[in-house]
Write a protein that holds these residues in place. Structure first.
Motif, PDB file in Angstrom:
ATOM      1  N   SER A 139       3.412  28.571 -37.565  1.00  0.00           N
ATOM      2  CA  SER A 139       3.090  29.011 -38.919  1.00  0.00           C
ATOM      3  C   SER A 139       3.921  28.176 -39.886  1.00  0.00           C
ATOM      4  CB  SER A 139       3.417  30.499 -39.074  1.00  0.00           C
ATOM      5  OG  SER A 139       3.121  30.948 -40.387  1.00  0.00           O
ATOM      6  N   THR A 164      -3.546  21.542 -32.560  1.00  0.00           N
ATOM      7  CA  THR A 164      -3.606  22.892 -33.122  1.00  0.00           C
ATOM      8  C   THR A 164      -3.611  22.896 -34.650  1.00  0.00           C
ATOM      9  OG1 THR A 164      -1.191  23.018 -32.826  1.00  0.00           O
ATOM     10  CG2 THR A 164      -2.568  24.053 -31.133  1.00  0.00           C
ATOM     11  N   ASN A 209      -2.359  22.854 -41.536  1.00  0.00           N
ATOM     12  CA  ASN A 209      -3.374  23.846 -41.904  1.00  0.00           C
ATOM     13  C   ASN A 209      -4.033  24.473 -40.681  1.00  0.00           C
ATOM     14  OD1 ASN A 209      -4.827  21.701 -40.988  1.00  0.00           O
ATOM     15  ND2 ASN A 209      -5.969  21.337 -42.885  1.00  0.00           N
ATOM     16  N   SER A 211      -4.697  27.192 -37.558  1.00  0.00           N
ATOM     17  CA  SER A 211      -4.874  28.646 -37.561  1.00  0.00           C
ATOM     18  C   SER A 211      -3.575  29.333 -37.144  1.00  0.00           C
ATOM     19  CB  SER A 211      -6.006  29.029 -36.600  1.00  0.00           C
ATOM     20  OG  SER A 211      -6.128  30.424 -36.497  1.00  0.00           O
ATOM     21  N   THR A 222     -12.914  35.177 -33.158  1.00  0.00           N
ATOM     22  CA  THR A 222     -13.148  33.748 -32.956  1.00  0.00           C
ATOM     23  C   THR A 222     -11.997  33.051 -32.239  1.00  0.00           C
ATOM     24  OG1 THR A 222     -12.290  33.369 -35.194  1.00  0.00           O
ATOM     25  CG2 THR A 222     -14.685  33.523 -34.939  1.00  0.00           C
ATOM     26  N   LEU A 223     -10.827  33.705 -32.134  1.00  0.00           N
ATOM     27  CA  LEU A 223      -9.697  33.096 -31.426  1.00  0.00           C
ATOM     28  C   LEU A 223      -9.849  33.195 -29.913  1.00  0.00           C
ATOM     29  CD1 LEU A 223      -6.666  34.287 -33.594  1.00  0.00           C
ATOM     30  CD2 LEU A 223      -7.629  31.983 -33.450  1.00  0.00           C
TER      31      LEU A 223
END
Length: 394
Positions: A139, A164, A209, A211, A222-223
């Motif tokens: 993050s 990622t 950027n 997820s 969706t993950l």
């Protein structure tokens, strides 16, 4: 009077014996045998017999235990009990058999080179673990210090961050910290180049950027990779809330589907464990892939049908039944004392089983209905999902 320890574990830095305390030096001088990586053995001078630690690591533990009673020293990197060999070795010994003297940890050295507050930096060891364990921490703004297997793993780390969506992350690669061969390379993950040598660690200041995994239960559907059989997001959030994970607990996830419940259980806390039971081999592969991708490769997946497949599992603190609900299965889990049970039903037949269980044993019986807005010609309307009946005990 307690028996004197025969084993001393010494944390050795890249500066060799120069950084050792007096107690470590004394133990090293008294040792009859010194075991450790060849890199560490080359840094010391001793009259003791030296034994290079073999590969695999477990073979070295076996060899060490055969020396029980002989004054031995094991050399380890930095602090042996911070992602080091200490825990693995002492797990085979009684407490009176060993002493340990830590050196300066790689994490401490790295934080001091960068001026990072160690109490607010995530520290993890990936010597023998997949890079996907970083996934829950990725993050923007998060700082991590990561111990790596070797120089090639640095390149793999940079590639993983790019894949990622975090290729913009600042990367500081530190080789042989604290020794004469120390080298520090600063770049971003997407500009990394060159070769690197063991021992090596990397400091990451996450940017990009990609997820980000939320900290709340109910990750976006969706993950997860799925064949269509999964506990959907809103129901999953309510199910995890009913399961109420607590530190150190173990979950049985019966009827794993895509593994969503077991995976999100593990994401709640690193001390949690889980076993997923699933009868279909194709879904076993799917669950494994989802667990690895989301950083919880420690998920224990068992192929089989409950209740037969439950026989050799670790004792549970909580049980989720998401598939394969039957009277024999309910009878099996109801017989376990002090275990929280959560079961979801879609069909009328399964709902009848839960209604009966609620009448007999109490707990909470809840009907969950979720509708989503969908196009209806030029306008929109509600599309109702199948209602879920959920029984939880206690």
């Amino acid at each position: 009077m307690s028996e004197a320890p025969w084993l001393t574990i010494i944390g050795l830095g890249e500066d060799g014996p120069d950084g050792l305390c007096a107690a470590s030096r004394s133990a090293l001088d008294a040792a009859k045998i010194v075991m450790g990586p060849e890199r560490h053995l080359s840094l010391i001078q001793t009259s003791a017999r030296t034994i290079p630690w073999p590969v695999p690591f477990s073979k070295g533990v076996e060899d060490l235990l055969e020396l029980r009673g002989t004054p031995c020293v094991v050399l380890a990197s930095g602090d042996p009990f911070w992602f080091g060999a200490g825990t693995t070795i002492t797990g085979h010994l009684d407490r009176h058999e060993w002493h340990a003297y830590p050196g300066r940890s790689t994490f401490s050295l790295a934080a001091n080179r960068l001026g990072w507050p160690l109490d607010r930096t995530i520290c993890t060891g990936l010597h023998a673990a997949p890079l996907t364990r970083l996934r829950p921490h990725l993050s923007p703004g998060v700082r991590l210090i990561v111990l790596l297997r070797d120089g090639d793993a640095v390149t793999e780390l940079a590639a993983y961050l790019q894949d990622t969506g975090f290729g913009a992350s600042a990367l500081t690669v530190m080789e042989s910290l604290g020794g004469p061969r120390e080298r520090i390379t600063q770049c971003t993950a997407d500009t990394l180049s060159g070769n690197f040598a063991h021992p090596v660690c990397a400091a990451i200041e996450v940017a990009g950027n990609g997820s980000v995994l939320p900290r709340t239960s109910g990750l976006p559907d969706t993950l997860f990779e799925t064949d269509g059989v999964m506990t959907k997001r809103h129901i999953r959030a309510l199910t995890l809330s009913a399961l109420a994970p607590r530190p150190g607990e173990h979950l049985w996830d019966i009827g794993g589907g895509s593994g969503t419940i077991g995976i999100e259980w593990l994401l709640c806390d690193p001390s949690l464990t889980a076993s997923v039971v699933e009868p279909r081999a194709d879904r076993i592969a799917l669950i494994d892939a989802n667990a690895r991708a989301l950083g919880v490769d420690r998920l224990h997946v068992v192929e089989g049908k409950a209740p037969t497949a439950l026989k050799n599992l670790p004792n549970p603190d909580a049980i989720f039944i998401g598939g394969g609900l039957s009277a024999p299965l309910l009878a099996c889990v109801e017989a376990l004392d002090g275990v929280r049970i959560v079961a979801n039903a879609v069909t009328l037949e399964s709902e009848a089983l839960l209604t009966d269980a609620h009448a007999r044993l109490g707990g909470d019986l809840t009907r969950i209905e979720v509708a989503h807005a969908q196009p209806m010609g030029r306008k929109r309307g509600w599309t109702q999902a199948y209602p879920i009946t959920q029984w939880s005990l206690p």
